[in-house]
Write a protein that holds these residues in place. Structure first.
Motif, PDB file in Angstrom:
ATOM      1  N   SER A  21       0.824  -1.204   0.000  1.00  0.00           N
ATOM      2  CA  SER A  21       0.000   0.000   0.000  1.00  0.00           C
ATOM      3  C   SER A  21       0.863   1.262   0.000  1.00  0.00           C
ATOM      4  O   SER A  21       1.741   1.428   0.842  1.00  0.00           O
ATOM      5  CB  SER A  21      -0.911  -0.002   1.233  1.00  0.00           C
ATOM      6  N   ARG A  22       0.594   2.138  -0.959  1.00  0.00           N
ATOM      7  CA  ARG A  22       1.301   3.414  -0.998  1.00  0.00           C
ATOM      8  C   ARG A  22       0.485   4.438  -1.762  1.00  0.00           C
ATOM      9  O   ARG A  22      -0.516   4.106  -2.407  1.00  0.00           O
ATOM     10  CB  ARG A  22       2.682   3.268  -1.633  1.00  0.00           C
ATOM     11  N   THR A  23       0.894   5.687  -1.658  1.00  0.00           N
ATOM     12  CA  THR A  23       0.244   6.764  -2.397  1.00  0.00           C
ATOM     13  C   THR A  23       1.267   7.476  -3.265  1.00  0.00           C
ATOM     14  O   THR A  23       2.468   7.470  -2.986  1.00  0.00           O
ATOM     15  CB  THR A  23      -0.421   7.778  -1.449  1.00  0.00           C
ATOM     16  N   VAL A  24       0.766   8.080  -4.322  1.00  0.00           N
ATOM     17  CA  VAL A  24       1.615   8.864  -5.214  1.00  0.00           C
ATOM     18  C   VAL A  24       0.786  10.025  -5.741  1.00  0.00           C
ATOM     19  O   VAL A  24      -0.397   9.855  -6.058  1.00  0.00           O
ATOM     20  CB  VAL A  24       2.165   8.000  -6.375  1.00  0.00           C
ATOM     21  N   THR A  25       1.387  11.193  -5.781  1.00  0.00           N
ATOM     22  CA  THR A  25       0.697  12.375  -6.295  1.00  0.00           C
ATOM     23  C   THR A  25       1.155  12.648  -7.715  1.00  0.00           C
ATOM     24  O   THR A  25       2.370  12.758  -7.976  1.00  0.00           O
ATOM     25  CB  THR A  25       0.951  13.594  -5.401  1.00  0.00           C
ATOM     26  N   VAL A  26       0.196  12.748  -8.611  1.00  0.00           N
ATOM     27  CA  VAL A  26       0.471  12.901 -10.044  1.00  0.00           C
ATOM     28  C   VAL A  26      -0.462  13.966 -10.605  1.00  0.00           C
ATOM     29  O   VAL A  26      -1.675  13.936 -10.331  1.00  0.00           O
ATOM     30  CB  VAL A  26       0.234  11.562 -10.790  1.00  0.00           C
TER      31      VAL A  26
END
Length: 854
Positions: A21-26
């Motif tokens: 589980s992780r997040t990324v801002t794009v």
């Protein structure tokens, strides 16, 4: 202003490794930063990437099984679509085209490059396909599960979704309340575990978290002028040009995306392999844990460059002629080809004429080569004519006999997706109740109101009239499909077995040569599908006047009447049928006795045939040589053995079924301590393993069961039968049971048939079933016996009394933990001979656990 999710994926997620589980801002295509949540196994994609896209109202949690089962070298990335899961919430609706573009910006930011296999479910199917069309240079394959890209002709869309599409219902069910979210996981039967249901709903606990759930529903383009209509139409048409391998995984019990949607996808992706997970509903990834293994295996096959793992080329001598060659050779013969014991007698000349007329009439009525024709008819001359007419013009017959029961037939026929159905009133009525697809063709002329009520398009007479003056269609190629025949369902849901013309012709040639069949022979078949082979063999045939769902009701008189009707020289019947023939032989008339005395060959198959039963028939069929060919729906015959040879072989561990026939190879895949067949194929004597067969008449494939076919044919050219046994030093094959019935004790693997045979030799035992109870590898043996007298009444099971239990233990030849008695053992319907040991084991476990007598 953007809204972030109120939480991120937390620890209460069964099956999820939190390291995924992780997040990324794009930035999105408009330059607005978007925070995405995704599950990513983080593997270096040396072989490729599986890009998994969920639908509505789920999230990336849907793909946890695939992340856990990913093959080596495959990265698995499963994002939460914007507004969904734990990704950024949206303040305005997102259209389909925007979602496709959003996914493209995310994959670019993640550095995802080819080869990529897209995996999509529900609305994620359309989004993933849109991405695939925009990234053709990266796509290696596509996987779709219970999804749709367009409403099939005449379909107004799923009723449940159209209801949710109504604005006030959508607002109430999808946004203001969690009804839509909860209802989605409630579609599964049996019910999903509570912790899984909670995990699926976890990101949607508040109204603002569910806003995109409603927006997704609103974005379904039912109306022609819907803003997402151009996007979905572009995806639907673009699919046809996706020249990459495809895999369709389907839950047949889905009330949202029914069979029409699967048919539409298959038409757009004709290269697709299909696997239908029996019993699975809309959330096929939850209902069918095997989906992950299917995707993983399919991805492995793509990069291994092994070709289509679902196909094989059997070791075959090229069959000569066609299925109708013998019929045409006897086109002028006035003698009977098909006899209905209580009805018509049809000559070879009349049958050939009828077949030609129906074949031409089918073509003129719009039936095309390759179309599937479901047969809902009783054994009759009409049935025989329809079968050979369909073969002659290139159609594919679908045979699911009544022995499957209503539910089993419905499951089988809906899965086979026939284009046309042929039946009398009972069959067409059943088709109506089953809601089967396809045009209707009636066997006889019906009153107009009834014809309309049943949806009849044509009658057989109308087709024959059309064909009487029409041109004969071109003969189909020998490598074209000709039949889908269903297994008995004795060891699980019935499977559709697909045969090509050349394989059935090879079967005919093998039967003819093995049993010395000539045009002077005539056949009585108490198993209706076998009777259909009469014209192909060039011999007249008859079916006794019995209920095909109850083979044990065949009497000696009924068999004799059928034999007299065609002057039979060959009889084919199941062990259950022959048991009752022997039991009812005392009342035969002189004429009936004479008719049975002309029979030279008796064949019985479908289950082991006891020697005493065959010996008891010598007084009923005095001139007949008894043979028990071994085979299955997927390949018959494989071996053959006569009564004399069985007696010469003596007692052994299992049932002696004889030696492999010419052009047939048999090998064994040795068993592991856990009862699986993993060893390399061998013909070493006295080595127990799964029986594997290679021959020109082995089935082509399982229908829409890619994973099953992949498993059964993983040794190229061979079919794994699911039976276990061994070869002896004289090359004879002994069958010891089914692979799934193997008992795995702490002392090693035990096969059931040998144990059962030893127990059944006791005078106080009529029948026995040996089963394993407990965890694999530490099971104990339990024996359930049907006493010859004094057993439990009704359908009950209980512990055996002491003397009987002691006798059974002494005879078994292995350590037995428990002996129980029952009034009867559960048998299959088709042959009434195969014991359902899994059902027995379930009942035994209940009794031993302290439940009331089962």
């Amino acid at each position: 202003m953007r809204r972030r999710p109120t939480a991120t994926a937390g620890p209460d997620l069964p099956g999820v490794d939190l390291a995924w589980s992780r997040t990324v801002t794009v930035p999105d295509p408009d330059g607005v930063p978007r925070c995405w949540h995704l599950l990513d196994n983080g593997v270096e994609p040396s072989r490729g990437t599986l890009l998994c896209v969920h639908g509505n109202p789920t999230w990336s949690y849907l793909w946890r099984g695939l992340l856990g089962a990913a093959p080596a070298g495959w990265r698995v990335v499963a994002p939460d679509q914007l507004g969904m899961g734990w990704s950024d919430r949206l303040t305005t609706p997102r259209l389909l085209g925007q979602r496709v573009d959003d996914l493209g910006t995310l994959t670019a930011a993640l550095g995802i490059a080819g080869p990529v296999v897209t995996v999509g479910h529900d609305w994620g199917g359309a989004v993933s396909l849109g991405w695939a069309l925009a990234h053709r240079d990266q796509v290696r394959g596509v996987v779709l599960a219970n999804t749709a890209v367009e409403q099939p002709p005449g379909d107004r869309g799923p009723v449940l979704i159209r209801l949710a599409h109504v604005p006030w219902i959508r607002e109430l069910a999808c946004v203001r309340t969690p009804l839509f979210v909860r209802a989605t996981s409630a579609l599964s039967v049996p019910r999903l575990p509570r912790d899984v249901r909670r995990a699926l709903a976890a990101p949607y606990t508040s109204r603002h978290q569910r806003r995109s759930v409603g927006d997704f529903v609103a974005d379904i383009p039912f109306a022609p002028h819907h803003p997402s209509r151009p996007s979905i139409e572009a995806i639907a048409s673009g699919m046809r040009s996706l020249d990459v391998p495809a895999l369709l995984l389907w839950g047949p019990r889905d009330p949202v995306f029914g069979e029409r949607y699967l048919a539409d996808l298959r038409q757009r992706l004709p290269q697709a392999r299909v696997h239908r997970f029996d019993g699975a509903s809309h959330l096929v990834t939850e209902d069918a844990p095997g989906y992950a293994a299917a995707v993983a295996q399919w991805a492995e096959d793509l990069t291994a460059d092994t070709g289509d793992a679902g196909s094989h080329a059997p070791l075959a001598q090229r069959a000569n002629g066609s299925l109708w060659s013998a019929l045409e050779e006897r086109a002028g013969d006035p003698t009977p080809a098909v006899v209905e014991v209580a009805g018509a007698r049809v000559s070879w000349a009349a049958l050939n004429r009828r077949v030609r007329e129906l074949a031409a009439g089918m073509v003129s009525a719009g039936i095309r080569p390759g179309d599937r024709i479901g047969l809902l008819m009783e054994p009759s001359a009409d049935l025989t004519a329809v079968v050979y007419a369909a073969w002659r013009m290139g159609a594919v017959i679908v045979v699911a006999d009544k022995g499957l029961g209503f539910a089993g037939m419905r499951r089988a026929l809906r899965g086979a997706a026939p284009d046309h159905l042929v039946g009398a009133v009972p069959g067409l009525t059943a088709a109506r109740l089953m809601r089967l697809p396809g045009s209707r063709i009636a066997v006889g002329r019906l009153p107009l109101p009834l014809s309309r009520a049943l949806g009849v398009w044509h009658t057989l007479e109308e087709l024959a009239h059309k064909g009487a003056t029409g041109p004969m269609p071109a003969e189909p190629a020998t490598d074209r499909d000709c039949a889908v025949v269903f297994t008995s369902g004795a060891t699980g849901p019935a499977k559709g077995v697909v045969y090509r013309h050349q394989q059935v012709v090879a079967q005919i040639d093998l039967l003819r040569s093995t049993y010395g069949i000539t045009s002077d022979d005539r056949l009585v078949a108490a198993f209706a599908p076998f009777a259909l082979l009469g014209p192909a063999l060039g011999i007249g045939s008859a079916v006794p006047d019995i209920d095909v769902t109850a083979p044990g009701t065949l009497t000696a008189g009924a068999l004799a009447d059928a034999a007299a009707a065609v002057d039979a020289t060959v009889v084919f019947a199941s062990p259950a049928a022959l048991r009752n023939v022997a039991a009812t032989s005392a009342g035969l008339t002189q004429q009936q006795t004479t008719a049975l005395g002309r029979v030279r060959l008796l064949m019985s198959a479908g289950a082991p045939v006891p020697v005493p039963l065959l010996e008891s028939l010598s007084g009923v069929l005095p001139a007949a040589e008894a043979h028990t060919p071994y085979g299955m729906t997927e390949a018959l015959p494989v071996t053959d053995v006569s009564l004399k040879e069985i007696v010469e072989a003596g007692d052994g561990e299992g049932v002696c079924v004889g030696r492999p026939l010419p052009s047939v190879e048999v090998a064994l895949s040795p068993l592991t301590p856990l009862g699986t067949a993993e060893g390399p194929l061998t013909s070493e004597p006295d080595r127990t393993g799964e029986i594997c067969v290679r021959a020109g008449h082995v089935k082509d494939r399982y229908d829409q069961l890619w994973l099953t076919e992949r498993s059964s044919s993983r040794d190229p050219g061979w079919h794994r039968t699911g039976d276990v046994g061994h070869l002896d030093h004289d090359g004879r094959l002994w069958v010891e049971g089914r692979l799934q019935h193997v008992i795995t004790t702490a002392h090693g693997v035990l096969t059931p048939v040998g144990v059962e045979q030893r127990v059944e030799r006791l005078p106080q035992v009529r029948a026995a079933a040996a089963v394993g109870v407990g965890p694999a590898g530490t099971q104990v043996v339990a024996l359930v016996v049907v006493p010859t007298s004094g057993g439990p009444r009704r359908d009950r099971m209980r512990l055996a009394e002491r003397r009987l239990a002691e006798a059974v233990r002494a005879a078994a030849g292995t350590e037995v933990a428990a002996v129980l008695t029952a009034s009867r053992l559960p048998l299959d319907i088709r042959h009434a001979s195969k014991v359902d040991r899994q059902r027995v084991a379930t009942r035994v476990a209940r009794v031993l656990a302290g439940a009331l007598p089962s």
